[in-house]
Structure formats: structure tokens, C-alpha cells
Motif scaffolding. Structure first.
Motif: not given
Lengths: 168, 168
Positions: A99-105
Motif C-alpha cells: 500500500a505504501v509503495a503505491e503512489p496513488t495511496v
DNA sequence: GCTGAAATCACACATTA
DNA sequence: TAATGTGTGATTTCAGC
């Protein structure tokens, strides 16, 4: 940044400095010093220390999504509750890393009780939102349940932490 | 701040500037200008314009809650879903006004579908949290239902908006 | 907390497209 | 005409004292 978990001692000036900065990081060192009624040198030393201690995590400009939409088209902000199949640390940490690696998060919170995570996401449009859901949830067998609420308006964004001894 | 809803036109340099600032508002104008490969004067003019257009809402220092807890004791972050009795604009606007005015409310989103609002709150401790709930929910007859999830960890905080033409 | 050198900022003006 | 870039004095930063 200092990585040790040594006890950090903050006096009233440190707290007033942190409080001023979390409300307005655009102030010059001179203006800040005047507001706190200390010398510019002291103000600067203290600010540096608070940064090196890792208490000041980042300085950023908060953009206005409504205004930006006039130029770029509306984006899509969602609040998403995520429940995993199991709640062991490995499973939680695995999802958290993705989740943290996902830029849209934009934001990710582990929570309790209720779902395991709450995310705040922002995507350019619905296809981008669906693609994010595919990557982060559908493709992850450790995800049991997802509920997404779309934001129709961000009424407030002021992530100020209460600095208790100030008496606020 | 310009209040008109005139169409705002942003070129690639504006977008790169906004993107740089929302990731790091600690950069000097000189450093910023170098990064964007424009002259300092241009950089400054553009920044001022983006501020006057209201696209740059605020500049703030994000504090690290975990680190701060070492000095102040842990605070209490909650994600709260609020459903009202009625969904007419007057009822929604009434609750929104009260929520936004509450200092412990850090973020407030109107959402759909599901609850009517999602709040992110931060209180010094549980008594402060309960007092907030009393003020904002129990004392408000327009509130039908409240669900609160407590954050055990803030894994990510990066409220960056996607600036599409950048190709990110 | 003060002082001074070095860096940065902010404005006027010339320049270009 | 509107936006950019260069140069200047004024301000700010930041070191040593």
C-alpha cells in the motif's frame, strides 16, 4: 536524522516552534524568531535540532484540489477500508508495504477495531482508480474485503498534532 | 487569493513547480529554479502566481507522531465515519461547519456512497477523544450513526495530487 | 545573544518571441 | 504585449565569538 529511540526532551520554546511550523512552514527564520520572541540564531538552532531529531518529518505545499480541478479536470479521492484474511503481523506488514509503495495511496493507517487498514487515495480518474484497485486488492489474495467511499468534497485538511503543554 | 472561478491555465513549468513544491516546500527559490531549469526570477514569479490563484493552499511542516510521542506521550488518531439523519444540504452543511470548526478534526471529507462524512481526528488522549465525541456527535441531533476506528500506526502520509500532464 | 561574511531574495529594467 | 532573464541593492542566513 537521529534513529535512536533515546528520550527526547522538548521545552516550551520547542513546542511553540513545532506548533508554529506545523501551521505555517512558509515563515522565514526571522519572522519565526520574532513570533517566538527569541533570537534568530536560537530559532535556527532549535529548528535544525527538531529536524535532526526527526520530529519534523517533511515540509510540503498543500495544493487545493478544487482549484486544481479547474485546470486539470477533477481527480478522484477515495477513503478505502481494507480487511485482510488474517491479522498476523506478516500478513499486515505485507499489505502495508504494498500500500505504501503505491503512489496513488496518500495516507495509510493501521486501525482497530473494524477494518485492518484505512487508506486515502487520489487517482486522476475512474480508470486510474480501478487500476489501483486491481493492483492493490484484486491481485492480493490476502485481501478479504474492500469498501470504498468517494469524496465529493474535502472540507478540511489540517494535520496539526496537539502539543499539549501549550494548553491548546 | 483570487476568488473568481475563471479558467486557470497552467503550462508544463507550472505543473513541474507545483509538483516540486508539494513534495518539498523547504527548497529555496534558487534551488527550485535550478531544478526546473528556469531563472530564479521566473521561478519566483510563477510561485507567487500559483499562490495568488489559490492553487497552493498552505505550506506546512508535517510532524512525526511516533517521534513526538516519545516526548509528549501518545496521542490518539481516529478515523470516524458519520451518518446523518437526513442528507439535505442544510443538514450536511450544518454538520460540516461544526466539524471543520473543531480543532481535533484534522481532515473532513464528504463522501458517497456509505456514510455522509469521514473524519480523521487526533486528540491528546482518550478523555479528550470522548469529549470531542460528546461535542460533535452526542450533542448533535442530526447525527444518526458514528463508527470510530483507532489508528495504531500511520504508515504513510503523502498528500500529493497527481499532476497528469507530467506523465507520472 | 551578537556580529559580520556569504548566500539568497526581490525588485527594476532590458530583452526576446 | 506578455513573459523571460540579467543585474542590483536589501535582506536573510549562519558561522564564530
Amino acid at each position: 536524522m537521529s534513529e535512536e529511540n533515546e528520550t527526547i526532551s522538548l521545552d516550551a520554546t520547542d513546542l511553540r516552534l513545532l506548533d508554529a511550523l506545523q501551521r505555517d512552514a512558509g515563515l522565514s527564520n526571522l519572522a519565526l524568531a520574532e513570533r517566538l520572541a527569541v533570537s534568530p540564531a536560537t530559532c535556527l538552532r532549535r529548528t535544525r535540532r527538531l529536524e535532526s531529531l526527526g520530529l519534523i518529518e517533511q515540509r510540503l505545499a498543500v495544493l487545493n484540489p478544487q482549484r486544481l480541478a479547474l485546470a486539470l479536470g477533477h481527480g478522484l479521492t477515495a477513503v478505502i477500508e481494507v480487511t485482510l484474511e488474517r491479522q498476523d503481523e506478516a500478513t499486515l506488514a505485507g499489505f502495508e508495504t504494498r500500500a505504501v509503495a503505491e503512489p496513488t495511496v496518500q495516507q495509510c493507517y493501521r486501525v482497530s477495531p473494524g477494518p485492518d487498514f484505512v487508506l486515502v487515495t487520489h487517482c486522476a480518474d475512474m480508470p486510474a482508480h480501478l487500476a489501483m484497485g486491481q493492483r492493490l486488492f484484486t491481485a492480493d489474495s490476502s485481501v478479504r474485503n474492500v469498501k470504498a467511499f468517494f469524496s465529493t468534497k474535502r472540507s478540511k485538511f489540517a494535520p496539526y498534532l496537539p502539543l499539549a503543554p501549550l494548553g491548546r
